[in-house]
Design a protein around this motif. Structure first.
Motif, PDB file in Angstrom:
ATOM      1  N   ASP A   1       0.673  -1.200   0.007  1.00  0.00           N
ATOM      2  CA  ASP A   1       0.088   0.033  -0.099  1.00  0.00           C
ATOM      3  C   ASP A   1       0.834   1.369  -0.187  1.00  0.00           C
ATOM      4  OD1 ASP A   1      -2.289  -1.469   0.173  1.00  0.00           O
ATOM      5  OD2 ASP A   1      -2.423  -1.655   2.161  1.00  0.00           O
ATOM      6  N   ARG A   2       1.939   1.005  -0.689  1.00  0.00           N
ATOM      7  CA  ARG A   2       2.885   2.501  -0.673  1.00  0.00           C
ATOM      8  C   ARG A   2       2.794   3.024  -2.122  1.00  0.00           C
ATOM      9  NH1 ARG A   2       8.155   0.020   1.264  1.00  0.00           N
ATOM     10  NH2 ARG A   2       8.947   2.246   0.781  1.00  0.00           N
ATOM     11  N   LEU A   3       2.079   2.338  -3.092  1.00  0.00           N
ATOM     12  CA  LEU A   3       2.353   2.966  -4.252  1.00  0.00           C
ATOM     13  C   LEU A   3       1.366   4.320  -4.519  1.00  0.00           C
ATOM     14  CD1 LEU A   3       3.277   3.070  -7.324  1.00  0.00           C
ATOM     15  CD2 LEU A   3       1.131   1.410  -7.677  1.00  0.00           C
ATOM     16  N   VAL A   4       0.232   4.474  -4.013  1.00  0.00           N
ATOM     17  CA  VAL A   4      -0.422   5.592  -4.287  1.00  0.00           C
ATOM     18  C   VAL A   4      -0.018   6.525  -3.280  1.00  0.00           C
ATOM     19  CG1 VAL A   4      -2.688   6.711  -3.993  1.00  0.00           C
ATOM     20  CG2 VAL A   4      -2.235   4.384  -5.083  1.00  0.00           C
ATOM     21  N   GLY A   5       0.458   7.909  -3.819  1.00  0.00           N
ATOM     22  CA  GLY A   5       1.057   8.804  -2.848  1.00  0.00           C
ATOM     23  C   GLY A   5       2.678   8.610  -2.810  1.00  0.00           C
ATOM     24  N   GLY A   6       3.285   7.489  -3.272  1.00  0.00           N
ATOM     25  CA  GLY A   6       4.701   7.234  -3.065  1.00  0.00           C
ATOM     26  C   GLY A   6       5.207   7.984  -4.273  1.00  0.00           C
TER      27      GLY A   6
ATOM     28  N   GLY B   1      -4.382  10.948  -7.412  1.00  0.00           N
ATOM     29  CA  GLY B   1      -3.657  11.308  -6.474  1.00  0.00           C
ATOM     30  C   GLY B   1      -2.063  10.824  -6.615  1.00  0.00           C
ATOM     31  N   LEU B   2      -1.820  10.073  -7.762  1.00  0.00           N
ATOM     32  CA  LEU B   2      -0.706   9.648  -7.940  1.00  0.00           C
ATOM     33  C   LEU B   2       0.579  10.417  -8.642  1.00  0.00           C
ATOM     34  CD1 LEU B   2       0.292   6.750  -7.540  1.00  0.00           C
ATOM     35  CD2 LEU B   2      -0.110   6.388 -10.147  1.00  0.00           C
ATOM     36  N   LEU B   3       0.156  11.414  -9.383  1.00  0.00           N
ATOM     37  CA  LEU B   3       0.899  12.233 -10.128  1.00  0.00           C
ATOM     38  C   LEU B   3      -0.017  13.280 -10.458  1.00  0.00           C
ATOM     39  CD1 LEU B   3       3.669  13.065 -10.893  1.00  0.00           C
ATOM     40  CD2 LEU B   3       3.412  11.832 -13.082  1.00  0.00           C
ATOM     41  N   ARG B   4       0.463  14.576 -10.092  1.00  0.00           N
ATOM     42  CA  ARG B   4      -0.310  15.848 -10.427  1.00  0.00           C
ATOM     43  C   ARG B   4      -0.188  15.966 -11.867  1.00  0.00           C
ATOM     44  NH1 ARG B   4       1.158  20.793  -6.864  1.00  0.00           N
ATOM     45  NH2 ARG B   4      -0.496  21.772  -8.519  1.00  0.00           N
ATOM     46  N   ALA B   5      -1.222  16.557 -12.763  1.00  0.00           N
ATOM     47  CA  ALA B   5      -1.220  16.768 -14.086  1.00  0.00           C
ATOM     48  C   ALA B   5       0.059  17.795 -14.272  1.00  0.00           C
ATOM     49  CB  ALA B   5      -2.461  17.190 -14.723  1.00  0.00           C
TER      50      ALA B   5
END
Length: 517
Positions: free
Chosen positions: A288-293, A416-420
């Motif tokens: 569970d460290r992919l999103v936001g990582g 929320g993974l990578l801002r556009a």
């Protein structure tokens, strides 16, 4: 996991991924040199029409390869916990599917040849189809080696297989089997690779035990991945099929040569990135460290730099380089290189983003991306056919892949993974560097013979390279590479100074990920 099993499944950290990436890209570089030498030989011995028939036959085989492999290699690479029974089940399923595909090719080869009005395609298809008896099993074992951290062994076995296949192809063409020698190279490569991973003791991966796994249990997850891969393949191969149907074998040969030339670096770069990044992303997702990582951001950054900088330079240098490789008689192929290079770069970027989306199981985004690429490609093909323009056909690929990547960026932003804004800024910086390199190379090589054009193009690129080196800390790829330890820079081992700019964001992001791993 028991302590004894932990040794068989080591944790995948950012530095381990970088080590694997180094091995994979080193092997890819050697393979690229071999393939370019092979292209130089076949460009002078195989006619455009014969190569056009071979290119279409090869795409038909690659289409069936999605059935024979069934996404099994991808499943092995992305499994949260890989066990011995799971690998055995994947091997059995791949072998069975390969036999079925072999039989299907032998039966359907005459029909496919008549569909394109190319009877010479029939023996090429049947010879290429022999690889299905060997390739699926070898692919599963190679993927297992990569998944368990044996990147060096995997690269060595694959390189030996590919080198053997190329040698077999050259020998057969020299003996008069032209163009059948082209088709014999792949089955020969598959045979050698399978022999190495089967009979070399140090090539046998050690895996922890687990509950029994039936082959049918892998059909759903591997079929899911193969289905999306199939959609991707149809999108990238449709221009070749349409070129063969509407423009003839000669034009197809020219287009295929240009596409194959730029596809070589695109494929080897993607394979290296995929093999190194996928285990890291799979483990991050499992914890569970992919999103936001930051791991996903690093993958996108590497793909962005390769696509915009590498293929931007290839747009300018490519025509002279391909003309030098193929020799006289391939003027149309060299003229198409800038467009096919742009398409290959955007395809690499889109496929790099697909690594992230498939690993985080974002099926909706993957499907939307593929459908966007397909729809845009078909629209571009329709315009090209209506205008009878091979140039528009080549440009349709780049536009379609760019449209698909925009869908990916939107999905990352919403998750929320990578801002556009971050992704677009990253691409813009890399695109400026790539445009400068490509523009300088095109200016230096314009109006000159291939050898002189290549030399002058490289010389004209030097000022852009020097300027980029001076401004390297503003380039996102450099900041990430320095912070994650790829560059042994003292600056990368100290705290990032508090000052605005792209370097701070990307370097800080990279350090957060290294500390977390």
């Amino acid at each position: 996991m028991k302590p004894a099993e932990a040794d068989h499944a080591p944790a995948v950290g950012a530095r381990s991924a970088l080590h694997w990436l180094g091995w994979n890209w080193s092997g890819s570089a050697v393979l690229l040199v071999l393939q370019l030498a092979y292209t130089m030989y076949t460009g002078r011995t195989v006619t455009p029409g014969a190569f056009g028939a071979y290119a279409i036959a090869l795409t038909m085989i690659q289409l069936l390869a999605y059935v024979s492999n069934g996404g099994l290699a991808t499943y092995v690479l992305r499994a949260g916990k890989l066990t011995r029974p799971a690998v055995h089940a994947a091997w059995r399923l791949g072998t069975a599917c390969g036999v079925l595909c072999f039989l299907a090719v032998q039966a359907a080869a005459p029909l496919v040849g008549s569909l394109w009005h190319m009877p010479e395609m029939t023996p090429l298809l049947r010879l290429l189809g022999c690889q299905f008896l060997l390739q699926p099993a070898a692919t599963v074992v190679i993927a297992t080696l990569r998944r368990t951290g044996r990147a060096r062994t995997a690269v060595t076995c694959e390189l030996a297989g590919q080198a053997s296949g190329i040698a077999a192809g050259v020998a057969l063409i020299a003996l008069g089997w032209n163009p059948l020698g082209l088709a014999a190279a792949q089955p020969a490569a598959a045979a050698v690779t399978l022999a190495l991973v089967t009979f070399r003791p140090n090539a046998r991966p050690v895996l922890p035990p687990g509950p029994p796994v039936r082959a049918r249990e892998l059909l759903a997850p591997s079929g899911f991945l193969a289905g999306f891969g199939l959609l991707e393949f149809v999108g990238t191969s449709s221009p070749t099929w349409m070129a063969g149907h509407f423009f003839g074998a000669g034009a197809t040969g020219a287009y295929s040569r240009a596409s194959y030339f730029v596809g070589l670096p695109s494929q080897v770069l993607f394979q290296g990135l995929n093999s190194a990044a996928t285990p890291l992303l799979a483990e991050r997702r499992a914890s569970d460290r992919l999103v936001g990582g930051r791991a996903a951001e690093h993958v996108v950054c590497a793909g962005s730099a390769a696509a915009f900088i590498g293929f931007g330079a290839l747009c300018g240098l490519g025509p002279s380089a391909l003309g030098l490789l193929l020799g006289p008689g391939w003027t149309l192929a060299t003229a198409l290189v800038p467009l096919t290079a742009a398409g290959a770069g955007m395809a690499l970027l889109c496929r790099s983003g697909m690594i992230v989306d498939q690993t985080r199981h974002a099926g909706g985004v993957v499907l939307a991306t593929q459908l966007t690429v397909l729809a845009t490609t078909f629209a571009g093909i329709a315009v090209a056919v209506a205008d009878q323009s091979l140039v528009l056909l080549a440009g349709a690929v780049a536009v379609a892949q760019a449209a698909g990547h925009l869908v990916q960026i939107g999905g990352w932003h919403r998750a929320g993974l990578l801002r556009a804004r971050t992704a677009l800024r990253m691409h813009a910086i890399h695109a400026v560097v790539g445009a400068g390199l490509g523009g300088a190379a095109a200016l230096g090589s314009a109006g000159r013979p291939p050898a002189a054009g290549l030399g002058h193009g490289l010389l004209c690129m030097l000022p852009v390279v020097a300027l980029s080196a001076l401004l390297r800390r503003r380039i996102p790829l450099y900041a990430v590479a320095a912070a994650t330890g790829m560059l042994r820079s003292p600056r990368a081992r100290h705290t990032v100074p508090e000052r605005p700019g792209a370097e701070v964001r990307f370097a800080a992001a990279a350090r957060d990920d290294v500390k977390g791993s």
